[in-house]
Design a protein around this motif. Structure first.
Motif, PDB file in Angstrom:
ATOM      1  N   GLU A 229      -3.666   9.313   4.884  1.00  0.00           N
ATOM      2  CA  GLU A 229      -3.344   9.417   6.301  1.00  0.00           C
ATOM      3  C   GLU A 229      -3.368  10.892   6.694  1.00  0.00           C
ATOM      4  O   GLU A 229      -2.599  11.703   6.175  1.00  0.00           O
ATOM      5  CB  GLU A 229      -1.966   8.823   6.607  1.00  0.00           C
ATOM      6  N   THR A 230      -4.265  11.242   7.597  1.00  0.00           N
ATOM      7  CA  THR A 230      -4.450  12.631   8.003  1.00  0.00           C
ATOM      8  C   THR A 230      -3.514  12.978   9.148  1.00  0.00           C
ATOM      9  O   THR A 230      -3.550  12.331  10.201  1.00  0.00           O
ATOM     10  CB  THR A 230      -5.917  12.878   8.415  1.00  0.00           C
ATOM     11  N   LYS A 231      -2.681  13.999   8.934  1.00  0.00           N
ATOM     12  CA  LYS A 231      -1.744  14.463   9.969  1.00  0.00           C
ATOM     13  C   LYS A 231      -1.802  15.983  10.035  1.00  0.00           C
ATOM     14  O   LYS A 231      -0.936  16.679   9.497  1.00  0.00           O
ATOM     15  CB  LYS A 231      -0.320  13.979   9.671  1.00  0.00           C
ATOM     16  N   PRO A 232      -2.847  16.523  10.680  1.00  0.00           N
ATOM     17  CA  PRO A 232      -3.036  17.975  10.689  1.00  0.00           C
ATOM     18  C   PRO A 232      -2.176  18.678  11.733  1.00  0.00           C
ATOM     19  O   PRO A 232      -1.605  18.044  12.627  1.00  0.00           O
ATOM     20  CB  PRO A 232      -4.521  18.110  11.033  1.00  0.00           C
ATOM     21  N   GLY A 233      -2.124  19.992  11.598  1.00  0.00           N
ATOM     22  CA  GLY A 233      -1.443  20.820  12.590  1.00  0.00           C
ATOM     23  C   GLY A 233      -0.598  21.896  11.953  1.00  0.00           C
ATOM     24  O   GLY A 233      -0.014  21.686  10.876  1.00  0.00           O
ATOM     25  N   ALA A 234      -0.549  23.072  12.598  1.00  0.00           N
ATOM     26  CA  ALA A 234       0.304  24.192  12.187  1.00  0.00           C
ATOM     27  C   ALA A 234       0.098  24.570  10.723  1.00  0.00           C
ATOM     28  O   ALA A 234       1.061  24.770   9.976  1.00  0.00           O
ATOM     29  CB  ALA A 234       1.770  23.886  12.472  1.00  0.00           C
ATOM     30  N   ALA A 235      -1.173  24.685  10.322  1.00  0.00           N
ATOM     31  CA  ALA A 235      -1.528  25.129   8.963  1.00  0.00           C
ATOM     32  C   ALA A 235      -0.923  24.238   7.874  1.00  0.00           C
ATOM     33  O   ALA A 235      -0.644  24.687   6.767  1.00  0.00           O
ATOM     34  CB  ALA A 235      -1.118  26.584   8.729  1.00  0.00           C
ATOM     35  N   GLY A 236      -0.722  22.950   8.190  1.00  0.00           N
ATOM     36  CA  GLY A 236      -0.193  22.000   7.217  1.00  0.00           C
ATOM     37  C   GLY A 236       1.283  21.710   7.363  1.00  0.00           C
ATOM     38  O   GLY A 236       1.833  20.870   6.652  1.00  0.00           O
TER      39      GLY A 236
ATOM     40  N   PRO B 109       0.811  -1.228   0.000  1.00  0.00           N
ATOM     41  CA  PRO B 109       0.000   0.000   0.000  1.00  0.00           C
ATOM     42  C   PRO B 109       0.843   1.278   0.000  1.00  0.00           C
ATOM     43  O   PRO B 109       1.919   1.337   0.596  1.00  0.00           O
ATOM     44  CB  PRO B 109      -0.813  -0.116   1.292  1.00  0.00           C
ATOM     45  N   VAL B 110       0.327   2.280  -0.674  1.00  0.00           N
ATOM     46  CA  VAL B 110       0.952   3.604  -0.733  1.00  0.00           C
ATOM     47  C   VAL B 110       0.150   4.550   0.154  1.00  0.00           C
ATOM     48  O   VAL B 110      -1.082   4.585   0.097  1.00  0.00           O
ATOM     49  CB  VAL B 110       0.985   4.134  -2.182  1.00  0.00           C
ATOM     50  N   THR B 111       0.854   5.318   0.982  1.00  0.00           N
ATOM     51  CA  THR B 111       0.206   6.279   1.877  1.00  0.00           C
ATOM     52  C   THR B 111       0.378   7.689   1.333  1.00  0.00           C
ATOM     53  O   THR B 111       1.482   8.104   0.994  1.00  0.00           O
ATOM     54  CB  THR B 111       0.820   6.205   3.292  1.00  0.00           C
ATOM     55  N   LEU B 112      -0.735   8.408   1.235  1.00  0.00           N
ATOM     56  CA  LEU B 112      -0.718   9.816   0.868  1.00  0.00           C
ATOM     57  C   LEU B 112      -1.047  10.620   2.120  1.00  0.00           C
ATOM     58  O   LEU B 112      -2.138  10.482   2.681  1.00  0.00           O
ATOM     59  CB  LEU B 112      -1.743  10.110  -0.233  1.00  0.00           C
ATOM     60  N   VAL B 113      -0.108  11.422   2.569  1.00  0.00           N
ATOM     61  CA  VAL B 113      -0.312  12.220   3.778  1.00  0.00           C
ATOM     62  C   VAL B 113      -1.136  13.455   3.435  1.00  0.00           C
ATOM     63  O   VAL B 113      -0.781  14.231   2.545  1.00  0.00           O
ATOM     64  CB  VAL B 113       1.038  12.644   4.398  1.00  0.00           C
ATOM     65  N   ASN B 114      -2.255  13.626   4.132  1.00  0.00           N
ATOM     66  CA  ASN B 114      -3.062  14.839   4.052  1.00  0.00           C
ATOM     67  C   ASN B 114      -2.753  15.655   5.302  1.00  0.00           C
ATOM     68  O   ASN B 114      -3.096  15.236   6.409  1.00  0.00           O
ATOM     69  CB  ASN B 114      -4.552  14.498   3.989  1.00  0.00           C
ATOM     70  N   PRO B 115      -2.108  16.822   5.174  1.00  0.00           N
ATOM     71  CA  PRO B 115      -1.673  17.557   6.354  1.00  0.00           C
ATOM     72  C   PRO B 115      -2.738  18.453   6.974  1.00  0.00           C
ATOM     73  O   PRO B 115      -2.418  19.336   7.776  1.00  0.00           O
ATOM     74  CB  PRO B 115      -0.505  18.393   5.812  1.00  0.00           C
ATOM     75  N   PHE B 116      -3.985  18.204   6.610  1.00  0.00           N
ATOM     76  CA  PHE B 116      -5.096  19.016   7.120  1.00  0.00           C
ATOM     77  C   PHE B 116      -6.233  18.110   7.591  1.00  0.00           C
ATOM     78  O   PHE B 116      -6.345  16.973   7.138  1.00  0.00           O
ATOM     79  CB  PHE B 116      -5.626  19.948   6.029  1.00  0.00           C
TER      80      PHE B 116
END
Length: 326
Positions: free
Chosen positions: A67-74, A32-39
């Protein structure tokens, strides 16, 4: 080892070397490939990234996970992706604000946590004009109504954003600078929460991507007062631009795919090919049209050139805003 075994082994090794690059390229991806969404969910990276991931899966023949990894405006998600193993299995979906983080750090005398050099721009998916919206319960029917009230009540009207110096803060601040007004900032940790704030009337004003705000404009919960494009947006033909209304401000929110620096060329090229197929598919184009955004595909070489130029505009915007705390 006798001579026959040695010859056979050598022949196999030579064959492996001869086919090595294509074999390695064919082998990616093997998991699997993970695409990080920073929001958080609901912002531009999310509403563009999810249909992209769905269409990409059958092309890569592997699961594609957001994969959602939010914080500090991205910045949190971007830093996570920059530090990931550069093997093509962790990539980043980000927006225009990725260009300004290092400049913000420099503005405050901090060592940048990462820079643009930490990423390989793989492809750009979309580029959409932004729109200035107000909660429909406010009395503002036009941009002039908002500006007039803001001048009478400085720092009383609240605008929400995805975070300090983020993709929603920058255009709002540029508009305030041009209009000579001051509104109070309610920073959140993403475009989705910023929308939630204005929909709940905890904020009255928001500069949003059309993609994220479109459904709420159509439902009548938000009222669009101006677009940030050089000409009226096709999806909002009745909404005048800021320039039409006397404010020399343009701002666009694009969404693109990035790989950590050091990712092998073969892996990047495989993802470029897969991305081109996904973004140019009728299914993706329909999904993007339905949210009022524009498909503006750029392959890696053109995207790299564009990113260099766009970063200068974003850095200039950060500098023009200067130090703000909230």
């Amino acid at each position: 080892m006798d001579r026959r075994q040695f010859v056979a082994g050598s022949t196999a090794a030579i064959a492996t070397l001869a086919t090595g690059p294509s074999f390695a390229q064919d082998a990616y991806p093997s998991r699997p490939v993970t695409l990080v969404n920073p929001f958080p969910p609901g912002g531009a990276a999310d509403v563009v990234g999810r249909p992209f991931a769905t269409i990409l899966e059958p092309i890569l023949k592997q699961p594609v996970v957001i994969e959602t990894k939010p914080g500090a405006a991205g910045a949190v998600g971007a830093q996570f992706a920059a530090s990931a193993k550069p093997d093509g299995y962790t990539m980043l979906i980000h927006i225009v604000s990725i260009s300004g983080f290092a400049e913000v750090d420099r503005l405050f005398g901090r060592q940048p946590k990462f820079t643009r050099a930490d990423f390989i721009p793989v492809a750009r998916f979309t580029e959409g004009p932004m729109v200035l919206v107000v909660n429909a319960e406010t009395p503002y029917q036009t941009l002039k109504d908002l500006v007039d009230d803001a001048k009478k009540r400085p720092d009383q009207i609240i605008f929400s954003s995805s975070g300090l110096y983020g993709a929603l803060h920058l255009p709002t601040q540029l508009f305030m600078n041009a209009a000579g007004i001051k509104m109070r900032h309610l920073p959140t940790n993403g475009g989705g929460p910023a929308l939630t704030a204005i929909l709940g009337n905890n904020a009255q004003v928001l500069a949003s991507s059309i993609a994220a705000a479109s459904a709420h404009i159509k439902s009548g919960k938000l009222r669009a007062l101006a677009s940030y494009s050089d000409k009226r947006a096709a999806s909002l033909p009745d909404v005048p631009t800021l320039k039409e209304q006397g404010y020399d401000v343009e701002f666009y929110l694009w969404v693109g795919l990035f790989a950590p620096k050091g990712t092998p060329d073969g892996v990047v090229n495989k993802m470029r090919e897969a991305t081109r197929e996904a973004v140019n598919s009728d299914k993706f184009k329909t999904a993007i049209t339905n949210i009022g955004d524009n498909v503006r595909y750029m392959d890696s070489p053109d995207f790299a050139k564009f990113w260099d130029e766009d970063a200068k505009r974003v850095e200039s915007a950060v500098q023009s805003i200067g130090k703000v705390q909230g």
